[in-house]
Design a protein around this motif. Structure first.
Motif, PDB file in Angstrom:
ATOM      1  N   ARG A 155    -103.875 -81.282   3.952  1.00 51.52           N
ATOM      2  CA  ARG A 155    -103.316 -81.795   5.212  1.00 51.52           C
ATOM      3  C   ARG A 155    -103.401 -80.736   6.320  1.00 51.52           C
ATOM      4  N   ASN A 156    -103.255 -79.462   5.944  1.00 50.09           N
ATOM      5  CA  ASN A 156    -103.301 -78.366   6.918  1.00 50.09           C
ATOM      6  C   ASN A 156    -104.727 -77.962   7.280  1.00 50.09           C
ATOM      7  N   ARG A 157    -105.682 -78.261   6.397  1.00 49.81           N
ATOM      8  CA  ARG A 157    -107.082 -77.867   6.631  1.00 49.81           C
ATOM      9  C   ARG A 157    -107.998 -79.058   6.368  1.00 49.81           C
ATOM     10  N   PRO A 158    -107.996 -80.061   7.259  1.00 44.43           N
ATOM     11  CA  PRO A 158    -108.858 -81.230   7.035  1.00 44.43           C
ATOM     12  C   PRO A 158    -110.306 -80.814   6.826  1.00 44.43           C
ATOM     13  N   GLY A 159    -110.934 -81.419   5.816  1.00 40.88           N
ATOM     14  CA  GLY A 159    -112.313 -81.101   5.494  1.00 40.88           C
ATOM     15  C   GLY A 159    -112.462 -80.077   4.389  1.00 40.88           C
ATOM     16  N   ALA A 160    -111.412 -79.312   4.113  1.00 42.72           N
ATOM     17  CA  ALA A 160    -111.491 -78.287   3.070  1.00 42.72           C
ATOM     18  C   ALA A 160    -111.482 -78.915   1.675  1.00 42.72           C
ATOM     19  N   HIS A 161    -110.864 -80.068   1.546  1.00 43.56           N
ATOM     20  CA  HIS A 161    -110.749 -80.765   0.260  1.00 43.56           C
ATOM     21  C   HIS A 161    -111.128 -82.234   0.473  1.00 43.56           C
ATOM     22  N   PRO A 162    -112.416 -82.541   0.594  1.00 43.64           N
ATOM     23  CA  PRO A 162    -112.816 -83.911   0.946  1.00 43.64           C
ATOM     24  C   PRO A 162    -112.325 -84.984  -0.026  1.00 43.64           C
ATOM     25  N   ASN A 163    -112.214 -84.649  -1.310  1.00 45.04           N
ATOM     26  CA  ASN A 163    -111.758 -85.655  -2.267  1.00 45.04           C
ATOM     27  C   ASN A 163    -110.262 -85.915  -2.152  1.00 45.04           C
ATOM     28  N   VAL A 164    -109.518 -84.933  -1.663  1.00 44.33           N
ATOM     29  CA  VAL A 164    -108.099 -85.147  -1.354  1.00 44.33           C
ATOM     30  C   VAL A 164    -107.993 -85.884  -0.021  1.00 44.33           C
ATOM     31  N   ASP A 165    -108.799 -85.479   0.964  1.00 39.04           N
ATOM     32  CA  ASP A 165    -108.784 -86.144   2.281  1.00 39.04           C
ATOM     33  C   ASP A 165    -109.005 -87.649   2.132  1.00 39.04           C
ATOM     34  N   ARG A 166    -109.933 -88.033   1.245  1.00 42.89           N
ATOM     35  CA  ARG A 166    -110.241 -89.447   1.040  1.00 42.89           C
ATOM     36  C   ARG A 166    -109.004 -90.197   0.533  1.00 42.89           C
ATOM     37  N   LEU A 167    -108.271 -89.587  -0.404  1.00 39.65           N
ATOM     38  CA  LEU A 167    -107.061 -90.231  -0.916  1.00 39.65           C
ATOM     39  C   LEU A 167    -105.997 -90.340   0.167  1.00 39.65           C
ATOM     40  N   ILE A 168    -105.863 -89.307   0.986  1.00 32.13           N
ATOM     41  CA  ILE A 168    -104.892 -89.343   2.087  1.00 32.13           C
ATOM     42  C   ILE A 168    -105.242 -90.501   3.030  1.00 32.13           C
ATOM     43  N   ALA A 169    -106.514 -90.645   3.370  1.00 36.38           N
ATOM     44  CA  ALA A 169    -106.937 -91.708   4.289  1.00 36.38           C
ATOM     45  C   ALA A 169    -106.623 -93.091   3.721  1.00 36.38           C
ATOM     46  N   ILE A 170    -106.887 -93.290   2.438  1.00 33.58           N
ATOM     47  CA  ILE A 170    -106.620 -94.599   1.829  1.00 33.58           C
ATOM     48  C   ILE A 170    -105.118 -94.823   1.687  1.00 33.58           C
ATOM     49  N   ALA A 171    -104.372 -93.806   1.308  1.00 32.52           N
ATOM     50  CA  ALA A 171    -102.913 -93.924   1.201  1.00 32.52           C
ATOM     51  C   ALA A 171    -102.292 -94.257   2.548  1.00 32.52           C
ATOM     52  N   ASP A 172    -102.921 -93.777   3.623  1.00 28.73           N
ATOM     53  CA  ASP A 172    -102.425 -94.030   4.981  1.00 28.73           C
ATOM     54  C   ASP A 172    -102.934 -95.351   5.559  1.00 28.73           C
ATOM     55  N   GLY A 173    -103.554 -96.200   4.703  1.00 27.50           N
ATOM     56  CA  GLY A 173    -103.960 -97.521   5.149  1.00 27.50           C
ATOM     57  C   GLY A 173    -105.455 -97.724   5.299  1.00 27.50           C
ATOM     58  N   GLY A 174    -106.245 -96.735   4.897  1.00 30.98           N
ATOM     59  CA  GLY A 174    -107.697 -96.873   4.993  1.00 30.98           C
ATOM     60  C   GLY A 174    -108.246 -97.890   4.008  1.00 30.98           C
ATOM     61  N   GLU A 175    -109.521 -98.211   4.160  1.00 29.58           N
ATOM     62  CA  GLU A 175    -110.189 -99.203   3.316  1.00 29.58           C
ATOM     63  C   GLU A 175    -110.224 -98.768   1.850  1.00 29.58           C
ATOM     64  N   ALA A 176    -109.909 -99.709   0.966  1.00 27.17           N
ATOM     65  CA  ALA A 176    -110.020 -99.451  -0.467  1.00 27.17           C
ATOM     66  C   ALA A 176    -111.496 -99.326  -0.848  1.00 27.17           C
ATOM     67  N   LEU A 177    -111.769 -98.588  -1.911  1.00 25.71           N
ATOM     68  CA  LEU A 177    -113.131 -98.376  -2.385  1.00 25.71           C
ATOM     69  C   LEU A 177    -113.237 -98.775  -3.852  1.00 25.71           C
ATOM     70  N   THR A 178    -114.436 -99.164  -4.255  1.00 23.25           N
ATOM     71  CA  THR A 178    -114.742 -99.408  -5.657  1.00 23.25           C
ATOM     72  C   THR A 178    -115.150 -98.078  -6.276  1.00 23.25           C
ATOM     73  N   ILE A 179    -114.695 -97.826  -7.499  1.00 23.69           N
ATOM     74  CA  ILE A 179    -115.053 -96.610  -8.227  1.00 23.69           C
ATOM     75  C   ILE A 179    -116.043 -96.988  -9.315  1.00 23.69           C
ATOM     76  N   ALA A 180    -117.284 -96.513  -9.196  1.00 25.07           N
ATOM     77  CA  ALA A 180    -118.311 -96.777 -10.214  1.00 25.07           C
ATOM     78  C   ALA A 180    -118.514 -95.516 -11.024  1.00 25.07           C
ATOM     79  N   VAL A 181    -118.221 -95.606 -12.327  1.00 25.74           N
ATOM     80  CA  VAL A 181    -118.407 -94.475 -13.229  1.00 25.74           C
ATOM     81  C   VAL A 181    -119.809 -94.574 -13.821  1.00 25.74           C
ATOM     82  N   ILE A 182    -120.618 -93.531 -13.585  1.00 23.53           N
ATOM     83  CA  ILE A 182    -122.007 -93.499 -14.047  1.00 23.53           C
ATOM     84  C   ILE A 182    -122.083 -92.602 -15.282  1.00 23.53           C
ATOM     85  N   ALA A 183    -122.457 -93.199 -16.400  1.00 23.64           N
ATOM     86  CA  ALA A 183    -122.538 -92.443 -17.653  1.00 23.64           C
ATOM     87  C   ALA A 183    -123.710 -91.489 -17.639  1.00 23.64           C
ATOM     88  N   ALA A 184    -123.566 -90.392 -18.365  1.00 22.98           N
ATOM     89  CA  ALA A 184    -124.636 -89.386 -18.466  1.00 22.98           C
ATOM     90  C   ALA A 184    -125.773 -89.932 -19.313  1.00 22.98           C
TER      91      ALA A 184
END
Length: 112
Positions: free
Chosen positions: A83-112
């Motif tokens: 929250r103090n350094r936007p962009g430093a943790h993009p995967n946390v930033d994404r969760l903050i955006a969705i928690a704050d009302g942003g668009e939901a996303l589909t999670i596709a798990v790709i097997a090795a």
């Protein structure tokens, strides 16, 4: 899948509670239009985020507000820094955006 974990104040401790990511190559995050908006690879420096998003896929089926709020609890001490350094943790930033009302996303798990 079992019940959601009870997150502690430590991301490292929370990681130890998450399912293994053995066999996961990457996770793609997909918007409502079907476009891949982000990818988290199974590589050093990304494995904590990969494990968390993999767990959220198993628990919630999608990255909606409830999943994002829980994910932020699991990211623990990284959230105030994000929250103090936007962009430093993009995967946390994404969760903050969705928690704050942003668009939901589909999670596709790709097997090795």
């Amino acid at each position: 899948m079992s019940a959601p974990i009870q997150p502690t104040a430590s991301f490292k401790e929370n990681l130890s509670l998450l399912p293994s990511i053995d066999g996961v190559q990457r996770i793609d995050l997909i918007d409502a239009a079907g476009m891949i908006v982000a990818t988290i690879e199974n590589q050093p420096g990304k494995q904590g985020s990969l494990a968390l998003y993999h767990y959220l896929a198993q628990q919630f089926g999608a990255l909606d507000k409830a999943a994002a709020v829980h994910g932020l609890e699991v990211f623990a001490e990284h959230v105030p820094d994000a929250r103090n350094r936007p962009g430093a943790h993009p995967n946390v930033d994404r969760l903050i955006a969705i928690a704050d009302g942003g668009e939901a996303l589909t999670i596709a798990v790709i097997a090795a």
